[in-house]
Write an enzyme that holds these catalytic residues in place. Structure first.
Site, mmCIF file in Angstrom:
data_model
loop_
_atom_site.group_PDB
_atom_site.id
_atom_site.type_symbol
_atom_site.label_atom_id
_atom_site.label_comp_id
_atom_site.label_asym_id
_atom_site.label_seq_id
_atom_site.Cartn_x
_atom_site.Cartn_y
_atom_site.Cartn_z
ATOM 1 N N TYR A 1 1.724 -7.647 15.528
ATOM 2 C CA TYR A 1 2.136 -6.566 14.622
ATOM 3 C C TYR A 1 2.734 -5.407 15.424
ATOM 4 O O TYR A 1 3.815 -4.921 15.113
ATOM 5 C CB TYR A 1 0.923 -6.088 13.822
ATOM 6 N N GLN B 1 0.826 -1.218 0.000
ATOM 7 C CA GLN B 1 0.000 0.000 0.000
ATOM 8 C C GLN B 1 0.856 1.262 0.000
ATOM 9 O O GLN B 1 0.590 2.200 -0.751
ATOM 10 C CB GLN B 1 -0.912 0.002 1.247
HETATM 11 C C1 VAH Z 1 -2.918 -1.834 9.762
HETATM 12 N N1 VAH Z 1 -2.866 -0.136 8.035
HETATM 13 O O1 VAH Z 1 -4.132 -1.623 9.854
HETATM 14 C C2 VAH Z 1 -2.061 -0.769 9.079
HETATM 15 C C3 VAH Z 1 -1.607 0.301 10.045
HETATM 16 C C4 VAH Z 1 -2.216 1.814 11.957
HETATM 17 C C5 VAH Z 1 -2.660 0.686 11.073
HETATM 18 O O2 VAH Z 1 -0.417 -0.029 10.673
HETATM 19 O O3 VAH Z 1 -2.371 -2.833 10.169
#
Ligand code: VAH
Length: 314
Positions: A142, A12
């Site tokens: 994450y 993205q």
């Molecule tokens: C996600 N678009 O949703 C990414 C981003 C703050 C969100 O890191 O994982």
């Protein structure tokens, strides 16, 4: 920056960043790399593209050495929702890939851009006016890879002198690239649904407030940071940056100003709602403004107008 490598270039951020860098520094000076074989797009037709899995240290090293790369924008990563489905792979790609990039940056004196995220914060972080320096106890894999990435970049800077710099991005909204498995994806999907069906079923609750940014601002922020005077950067890994903060209800209301018949319904995805609920509502980005002159250009009305215009033209 004379010779640049963008990893995760089909993603993205990666696609738009690669195009912007090629326009600024010359297409032949910006190498795009990704693990996928992309369809022939403006990415592969506008300059060099290499298949690369960032977990392959020797392949990464080879590209950097062969082309005498001096700056790496490292965007290869699994995003939040996809990462929760496979935390071991997320750690492997997001951290072992970053270690390879840091080691290559160390041995080849490359400057390095690392995208952190609001996900680097957690439920115990102050959710409003979130400070630049505050508690970071993320509860998603994450987020754990993002806060670990910030610490690794800072370590390589202080221990080995690597010029590593980073941004804590909010949710990003692009008219050119579809999102790939994030929690903020609704803020992109909603535009396509509004134009195509005049209706959208949102996977987050109507009142879920999150920081967001339009992709042109995100790209400008990365290039601006990497061009800034290194001596001015105290919070180099990584700066809070934001542009707007809104809920799905507020975004839908802004879209209805352009498409009055647009309607929204809510079918909450518990996984992505839990992820969003662990993130702050609005970050304080005064450090970025003070240390390298950050300033967003797009607010909610301007972003919605431009998104609808760009997607309608597709
Ligand atoms: C996600 N678009 O949703 C990414 C981003 C703050 C969100 O890191 O994982």
């Amino acid at each position: 920056m004379k010779k640049i490598l963008v990893t995760g270039a089909t993603g993205q951020i990666g696609l738009e960043l690669t195009i912007a860098l090629r326009n600024k520094y010359g297409a032949e000076n910006v190498l795009a790399a990704g693990h996928k074989r992309p369809a022939l797009t403006e990415l592969t037709q506008s300059g060099p593209y290499y298949r690369l899995d960032v977990r392959d240290a020797s392949a990464l090293h080879q590209i950097v050495e062969t082309h005498n790369v001096d700056t790496i924008f490292h965007l290869a990563s699994l995003l939040s929702a996809v990462a929760e489905q496979n935390p071991q792979q997320a750690w492997d790609v997001n951290i072992n890939g970053l270690i390879n990039v840091l080691e290559t940056s160390r041995t080849h004196q490359c400057a390095l851009f690392f995208p952190s995220s609001i996900a680097a914060f957690g439920p115990k972080t102050p959710p409003l006016d979130t400070p630049q320096d505050t508690i970071q106890r993320p509860t998603t894999i994450y987020g754990i890879t993002k806060v670990s990435g910030e610490l690794l970049c800072n370590y390589y800077h202080h221990r080995f002198g690597v010029d590593a710099r980073g941004l804590r991005y909010p949710g990003l909204i692009s008219s050119k690239t579809l999102p790939g498995g994030g929690t903020t994806d609704y803020a992109v999907d909603i535009f396509y649904a509004a134009i195509k069906a005049q209706h959208y079923e949102c996977f987050l609750r109507a009142d879920t407030q999150l920081d967001m940014m339009y992709m042109p601002d995100a790209i400008d922020a990365a290039i601006h940071l990497m061009s800034a005077d290194s001596k001015q950067l105290t919070h180099r890994n990584a700066f809070n940056v934001t542009a707007m903060s809104f809920t799905p209800h507020q975004l839908a209301t802004e879209i209805q100003k352009h498409i009055p018949q647009f309607t929204i319904a809510y079918n909450v995805d518990p996984l992505r709602q839990a992820i969003a609920d662990s993130w702050p509502r609005h970050m304080n980005d005064s450090a970025a403004k003070a240390e390298w002159g950050w300033q967003a250009q797009f607010d909610l009305p301007a972003m919605v107008e431009d998104m609808l215009e760009k997607i309608t033209l597709k």
